[in-house]
Design an enzyme around this catalytic site. Structure first.
Site, PDB file in Angstrom:
ATOM      1  N   GLY A  77       0.820  -1.216   0.000  1.00 38.14           N
ATOM      2  CA  GLY A  77       0.000   0.000   0.000  1.00 38.14           C
ATOM      3  C   GLY A  77       0.848   1.258   0.000  1.00 38.14           C
ATOM      4  N   ARG A 141       1.448  -5.720  -5.051  1.00 42.80           N
ATOM      5  CA  ARG A 141       1.455  -6.653  -3.926  1.00 42.80           C
ATOM      6  C   ARG A 141       1.937  -8.061  -4.300  1.00 42.80           C
ATOM      7  NH1 ARG A 141      -0.552  -4.461   0.597  1.00 42.80           N
ATOM      8  NH2 ARG A 141      -2.143  -2.847   0.461  1.00 42.80           N
ATOM      9  N   ASP A 172       5.202  -7.808   5.797  1.00 45.48           N
ATOM     10  CA  ASP A 172       5.237  -8.949   4.878  1.00 45.48           C
ATOM     11  C   ASP A 172       6.312  -8.761   3.801  1.00 45.48           C
ATOM     12  OD1 ASP A 172       3.185 -10.430   6.085  1.00 45.48           O
ATOM     13  OD2 ASP A 172       1.643  -9.274   5.041  1.00 45.48           O
ATOM     14  N   LYS A 198       7.984   0.708   5.751  1.00 41.26           N
ATOM     15  CA  LYS A 198       6.883   1.525   5.241  1.00 41.26           C
ATOM     16  C   LYS A 198       5.546   0.949   5.667  1.00 41.26           C
ATOM     17  CE  LYS A 198       4.417  -0.033   2.644  1.00 41.26           C
ATOM     18  NZ  LYS A 198       3.485  -0.762   1.797  1.00 41.26           N
ATOM     19  N   THR A 199       4.612   1.706   6.070  1.00 40.30           N
ATOM     20  CA  THR A 199       3.185   1.392   6.122  1.00 40.30           C
ATOM     21  C   THR A 199       2.468   2.439   6.961  1.00 40.30           C
ATOM     22  OG1 THR A 199       1.420  -0.126   6.719  1.00 40.30           O
ATOM     23  CG2 THR A 199       3.377  -0.332   8.054  1.00 40.30           C
ATOM     24  N   ILE A 200       1.355   2.913   6.427  1.00 39.15           N
ATOM     25  CA  ILE A 200       0.554   3.871   7.209  1.00 39.15           C
ATOM     26  C   ILE A 200       0.007   3.194   8.458  1.00 39.15           C
ATOM     27  CG2 ILE A 200      -0.117   5.299   5.240  1.00 39.15           C
ATOM     28  CD1 ILE A 200      -2.943   3.874   5.483  1.00 39.15           C
ATOM     29  N   ASP A 201      -0.087   1.850   8.442  1.00 42.43           N
ATOM     30  CA  ASP A 201      -0.746   1.131   9.542  1.00 42.43           C
ATOM     31  C   ASP A 201       0.002   1.262  10.867  1.00 42.43           C
ATOM     32  OD1 ASP A 201      -2.390   0.365   7.519  1.00 42.43           O
ATOM     33  OD2 ASP A 201      -1.700  -1.710   7.434  1.00 42.43           O
ATOM     34  N   TYR A 420      -7.888   5.554   1.739  1.00 43.56           N
ATOM     35  CA  TYR A 420      -7.209   6.005   0.529  1.00 43.56           C
ATOM     36  C   TYR A 420      -6.984   7.528   0.552  1.00 43.56           C
ATOM     37  CZ  TYR A 420      -8.421   1.282  -0.616  1.00 43.56           C
ATOM     38  OH  TYR A 420      -8.525  -0.074  -0.561  1.00 43.56           O
ATOM     39  N   GLU A 421      -7.816   8.255   1.331  1.00 45.38           N
ATOM     40  CA  GLU A 421      -7.697   9.727   1.407  1.00 45.38           C
ATOM     41  C   GLU A 421      -6.362  10.177   1.989  1.00 45.38           C
ATOM     42  OE1 GLU A 421     -10.054   7.840   2.480  1.00 45.38           O
ATOM     43  OE2 GLU A 421     -11.991   8.616   1.846  1.00 45.38           O
ATOM     44  N   ARG A 423      -3.355   8.011   2.158  1.00 47.05           N
ATOM     45  CA  ARG A 423      -2.158   7.222   1.833  1.00 47.05           C
ATOM     46  C   ARG A 423      -1.208   7.922   0.866  1.00 47.05           C
ATOM     47  NH1 ARG A 423      -3.608   1.061   0.646  1.00 47.05           N
ATOM     48  NH2 ARG A 423      -3.914   1.965  -1.407  1.00 47.05           N
TER      49      ARG A 423
HETATM   50  P1  FBP Z   1       0.423  -2.001   3.593  1.00 47.48           P
HETATM   51  O1  FBP Z   1       0.290  -2.927   4.747  1.00 47.48           O
HETATM   52  O2  FBP Z   1       0.839  -2.672   2.362  1.00 47.48           O
HETATM   53  O3  FBP Z   1       1.264  -0.798   3.911  1.00 47.48           O
HETATM   54  O4  FBP Z   1      -1.030  -1.411   3.258  1.00 47.48           O
HETATM   55  C1  FBP Z   1      -1.766  -0.670   4.123  1.00 47.48           C
HETATM   56  C2  FBP Z   1      -3.222  -0.610   3.765  1.00 47.48           C
HETATM   57  O5  FBP Z   1      -3.549   0.731   3.460  1.00 47.48           O
HETATM   58  C3  FBP Z   1      -4.117  -1.140   4.873  1.00 47.48           C
HETATM   59  O6  FBP Z   1      -4.369  -0.159   5.851  1.00 47.48           O
HETATM   60  C4  FBP Z   1      -5.328  -1.590   4.113  1.00 47.48           C
HETATM   61  O7  FBP Z   1      -6.022  -2.620   4.793  1.00 47.48           O
HETATM   62  C5  FBP Z   1      -4.751  -2.104   2.828  1.00 47.48           C
HETATM   63  O8  FBP Z   1      -3.541  -1.406   2.623  1.00 47.48           O
HETATM   64  C6  FBP Z   1      -5.675  -1.900   1.648  1.00 47.48           C
HETATM   65  O9  FBP Z   1      -5.169  -2.590   0.559  1.00 47.48           O
HETATM   66  P2  FBP Z   1      -5.310  -2.151  -0.958  1.00 47.48           P
HETATM   67  O10 FBP Z   1      -4.373  -1.017  -1.171  1.00 47.48           O
HETATM   68  O11 FBP Z   1      -4.861  -3.352  -1.708  1.00 47.48           O
HETATM   69  O12 FBP Z   1      -6.728  -1.753  -1.194  1.00 47.48           O
END
Ligand code: FBP
Length: 546
Positions: A77, A141, A172, A198-201, A420-421, A423
């Site tokens: 993501g 991915r 991952d 990296k990850t916004i999570d 998505y707003e 990321r």
């Molecule tokens: P990553 O773990 O790859 O950083 O992705 C974060 C994320 O934005 C999650 O918060 C969300 O569940 C997922 O990606 C959504 O996936 P996609 O971008 O495939 O719709």
């Protein structure tokens, strides 16, 4: 590429680089490391990359101005700051030797396997400095895990005379980076692999990684939006807003946004699991707050819901586990069935307890839980409309209380999903600086001949010039976990810790927030202005580190 006035002004921002990375650099090596758990298993699986020392870059003059070509991959993501990792890497690689080249593999790890790439040049890169998004080279991915993929990648690595691959990804993707590093090391191919957190999570963090990049900007963006909703809510006084927030399994994003905006309610999935709460417990808690506020004439409020909540309600978690194994084992027979037949198939194969749970869920939610997993075996929680499920159940609960004379009020829900707003927002100063330093560290790890490391930057609540940079062996963060029905080595995911300061700070105030209107309106990210306005880290980081 046409640019807005803000983009033009932002392009000239020079990220602040830690002092230790500014001039000549040398390496300070720590003691050998071990994995966080299952040491024997991890050591056996990673004989060439296990046990390496922690690394810190300090001022000195030891790293040779090496000739190196580097390939970079954006994985998973989007997260604000990715382009700045590439900028930091590019600038340092060119500083080491102007003839060095940087290649970007297109649309994620698949670009390496399919030999899709571009050379990143100074002119091309300049358009992307300090911008959000991953559109410079795209992301994907594809899971890098098979020997065929590694060997296919090697062909293009050899053709372009690449010495090292940098993989920018979450837990991952960095797990896969480690497997790739080990494979190339075992084969003596002389190709280094370096990861970047990296990850916004916010769930890729541990003793060595203070935060993953993108979390800062994404949570500030969501908090601005939640603050705007709170203000609207407090103006019209007629809606209850149910806001689902991205974050996959972890509730870090929801918790950070709660600390920044003080909504009436924020659910933390990790607490739901630890207290063994049922969906009904959660609904009753929310309905009680709605009823209390209705008595005060406040028929409005804001509820934050982490996107992974459903997996953490213990009964539903057990159901998902069994569904994961079922889908992994019976994928082929299941895939071609139509919607109704798939439901019947699942009911026929589930254990009695999980079947009972499955039957209590609305059909749409049951269906979403039975859809294909992502390439890493995760339930695609962003597709589950938990915010609607919860508000419908609260509505039903209030209706039953109204019949018993226990509730008199108006309940008009509105639903939002923020993911998505945020990321691809333009990185905050924190992320712009942090990412640039991560990219610089990645280049220095490569120049020092390291592989199987993740670039790190620490001490991030201090001024950027006092940040510390270095590398951590990826194996140090690993343990064995069950994935797709098999035990696999993976980086341990960091969930919200209930005895950690961020959660405790939230828990100490939430009763007050539920009853009264204590909203905070953070407003938009500021890129210029006083440091306390434009350089502040997240509340999570501040509470965790100080
Ligand atoms: P990553 O773990 O790859 O950083 O992705 C974060 C994320 O934005 C999650 O918060 C969300 O569940 C997922 O990606 C959504 O996936 P996609 O971008 O495939 O719709």
């Amino acid at each position: 590429m046409e640019k807005s006035a803000l983009q033009k002004a932002r392009a000239s921002y020079q990220p602040k680089l830690p002092k230790a990375l500014q001039g000549a650099v040398k390496i300070a090596e720590g003691a050998p490391t071990q994995s966080v758990d299952n040491q024997e298993d991890i050591k056996k699986l990673f004989p060439n990359t296990y046990g390496m020392p922690l690394i810190e870059f300090v001022q000195g003059n030891e790293i040779p101005a090496k000739a190196i070509n580097v390939g970079i991959i954006l994985s998973g993501g989007q997260a604000p700051g990715g382009h700045n990792v590439i900028s930091g890497l590019f600038d340092e690689v060119k500083k080491l030797n102007p003839n060095n080249r940087l290649y970007g593999f297109l649309m994620g790890p698949g670009g390496l396997v399919d030999h899709k790439y571009i050379e990143i040049t100074a002119d091309f890169l300049n358009d992307y400095r300090n911008t959000g998004g991953f559109d410079m080279i795209g992301s994907g991915r594809t899971k890098l895990e098979t020997t065929e993929q590694f060997e296919k990648g090697l062909e293009i690595i050899r053709k372009l005379d690449i010495n090292a691959i940098v993989i920018i990804g979450g837990d991952d993707s960095n797990t896969n980076a480690c497997v790739l590093a080990e494979y190339y090391a075992a084969k003596n191919y002389g190709v280094q692999v370096i990861g970047c957190p990296k990850t916004i999570d916010g769930d890729l963090k541990n003793d060595q990684i203070e935060t993953s990049f993108g979390f800062d900007t994404a949570t500030k963006t969501y908090s601005e939006l939640i603050g705007n909703i709170e203000r609207d809510c407090n103006s019209a006084r007629k809606y209850w807003h149910f806001v689902k927030l991205m974050g996959r399994s972890a509730s870090h994003i929801a918790l950070e946004c709660a600390l920044q905006t003080q909504p009436n309610i924020c659910i933390i999935s990790e607490e739901v699991e630890a207290k063994d709460l049922t969906l009904n417990n959660i609904i009753e808690n929310i309905a009680a707050a709605v009823a209390y506020r209705a008595e005060q004439g406040q028929n409005f409020g804001v509820v934050l819901i982490p996107e992974g909540l459903i997996e953490f309600v213990p009964a539903i978690g057990r159901l998902i586990q069994e569904l994961n194994d079922l889908l992994a084992a019976h994928g082929a027979d299941y895939k071609d069935l139509d919607k109704d037949a798939q439901r019947e198939y699942i009911m026929a194969h589930l254990s009695a307890e999980n079947k009972a749970t499955f039957e209590t869920l609305p059909e749409s939610v049951g269906r979403q839980l039975s859809l294909d997993r992502d390439p890493h075996g995760n339930v695609q929680v962003s597709l589950i409309e938990t915010e609607k499920l919860i508000s419908e159940m609260v509505d039903a609960k209030l209706a039953s209380w109204a019949k018993q004379g226990k509730y008199k009020g108006q309940f008009a829900p509105q639903h939002h999903f923020f993911g998505y707003e945020g990321r691809c927002a333009a990185p905050s100063n924190f992320d712009a600086d942090y990412c640039y330093a991560l990219g610089t560290s990645a280049a220095l790890l490569i120049a020092s001949g390291k592989t199987g490391y993740m670039a790190i930057v620490k001490n991030t609540t201090a001024n950027a010039e006092n940040w510390k940079a270095g590398g951590v062996p990826i194996t140090m963060m690993m343990n064995m976990e069950r994935r797709n029905g098999e035990m696999k080595p993976v980086i341990r995911k960091a969930l919200v810790e209930l005895d950690g300061k961020p959660f405790k700070t939230f828990a100490a105030q939430r009763d007050e927030w539920a009853k009264n209107t204590c909203y905070i309106y953070p407003g938009p990210i500021q890129y210029w202005g006083p440091s306390e306005v434009c350089d502040q880290p997240t509340k999570t980081l501040e509470l965790e580190q100080k």
